[in-house]
Write a protein that holds these residues in place. Structure first.
Motif, PDB file in Angstrom:
ATOM      1  N   LYS A 127       0.818  -1.216   0.000  1.00  0.00           N
ATOM      2  CA  LYS A 127       0.000   0.000   0.000  1.00  0.00           C
ATOM      3  C   LYS A 127       0.852   1.267   0.000  1.00  0.00           C
ATOM      4  CE  LYS A 127      -4.198  -1.742   2.116  1.00  0.00           C
ATOM      5  NZ  LYS A 127      -5.150  -1.604   3.221  1.00  0.00           N
ATOM      6  N   LEU A 128       2.005   1.217   0.646  1.00  0.00           N
ATOM      7  CA  LEU A 128       2.864   2.392   0.754  1.00  0.00           C
ATOM      8  C   LEU A 128       3.956   2.430  -0.306  1.00  0.00           C
ATOM      9  CD1 LEU A 128       3.343   2.633   4.625  1.00  0.00           C
ATOM     10  CD2 LEU A 128       1.661   3.786   3.173  1.00  0.00           C
ATOM     11  N   ARG A 129       3.936   1.489  -1.229  1.00  0.00           N
ATOM     12  CA  ARG A 129       4.980   1.410  -2.253  1.00  0.00           C
ATOM     13  C   ARG A 129       5.184   2.754  -2.923  1.00  0.00           C
ATOM     14  NH1 ARG A 129       4.177  -3.477  -5.018  1.00  0.00           N
ATOM     15  NH2 ARG A 129       5.686  -4.252  -3.537  1.00  0.00           N
ATOM     16  N   VAL A 130       6.437   3.172  -2.934  1.00  0.00           N
ATOM     17  CA  VAL A 130       6.819   4.443  -3.539  1.00  0.00           C
ATOM     18  C   VAL A 130       7.675   4.112  -4.751  1.00  0.00           C
ATOM     19  CG1 VAL A 130       8.085   6.588  -3.200  1.00  0.00           C
ATOM     20  CG2 VAL A 130       6.775   5.595  -1.313  1.00  0.00           C
ATOM     21  N   VAL A 131       7.388   4.752  -5.863  1.00  0.00           N
ATOM     22  CA  VAL A 131       8.141   4.509  -7.090  1.00  0.00           C
ATOM     23  C   VAL A 131       8.973   5.745  -7.389  1.00  0.00           C
ATOM     24  CG1 VAL A 131       7.933   4.031  -9.554  1.00  0.00           C
ATOM     25  CG2 VAL A 131       6.382   2.943  -7.945  1.00  0.00           C
ATOM     26  N   HIS A 132      10.201   5.516  -7.782  1.00  0.00           N
ATOM     27  CA  HIS A 132      11.095   6.621  -8.128  1.00  0.00           C
ATOM     28  C   HIS A 132      10.445   7.451  -9.225  1.00  0.00           C
ATOM     29  CE1 HIS A 132      14.620   8.764  -9.484  1.00  0.00           C
ATOM     30  NE2 HIS A 132      15.185   8.430  -8.332  1.00  0.00           N
ATOM     31  N   PRO A 133      10.433   8.793  -9.095  1.00  0.00           N
ATOM     32  CA  PRO A 133       9.730   9.634 -10.067  1.00  0.00           C
ATOM     33  C   PRO A 133      10.297   9.563 -11.482  1.00  0.00           C
ATOM     34  CG  PRO A 133      11.007  10.988  -8.540  1.00  0.00           C
ATOM     35  CD  PRO A 133      11.073   9.562  -8.041  1.00  0.00           C
TER      36      PRO A 133
END
Length: 164
Positions: free
Chosen positions: A146-152
């Motif tokens: 749910k908190l997965r952050v992807v490099h912009p």
């Protein structure tokens, strides 16, 4: 996210969850990295070598490797340059598409991963997995998803982990 004039302050449960997460984000990487000093690797370097070792033919596009390691292409390029100097990785143009660069793990690099992997796995078990129950592990996986952050600068991978 636009700042609101009146923030909604954290309640006790939210503050406890947030400070716990911040503690994990700031302290856990160093604790996972410390044992890897025995083989002269940082956590990022180990993860880079590990992902290379798991790629088909131990070869992967640099952009894909940056995504898997959650690093920028410039950071990864600097690490891979050091690996090339040590004889652990080579780089070449992707024969399928010359716009991409492939990183290839050498035999010396693979031997290093084989040496470092048990050190890393012991730390992961001791610091993360063993203290958790099966229910905790499932909850951690759900929360991480749910908190997965992807490099912009990189495209988002499908939730099953495969990329086109």
């Amino acid at each position: 996210m636009a700042p609101s004039k009146d923030p909604t302050w954290l309640n006790g449960n939210e503050k406890e969850a947030w400070t716990g997460l911040v503690s994990l984000m700031l302290l856990l990487p160093g604790k996972l990295e410390a044992p890897l000093r025995d083989v002269d690797l940082t956590l990022f370097e180990y993860l880079t070598l590990s992902h290379l070792s798991e790629a088909p033919d131990r070869r992967i596009r640099m952009s894909e490797l940056a995504f898997l390691t959650n690093g920028s292409l410039s950071r990864l390029s600097n690490v891979v340059k050091r690996f090339e100097q040590r004889g652990w990785v080579t780089r070449s143009t992707d024969p399928d598409d010359g716009r991409y660069t492939l990183a290839h793990l050498t035999e010396d690099g693979y031997r290093l991963v084989v040496e470092a992997a048990p050190i890393h796995v012991r730390a992961v078990r001791e610091l993360v997995l063993d203290p958790l129950s099966p229910t905790d592990l499932r909850a951690l996986a759900r929360i991480a998803d749910k908190l997965r952050v992807v490099h912009p600068n990189l495209e988002k991978a499908p939730r099953d982990g495969r990329r086109s």
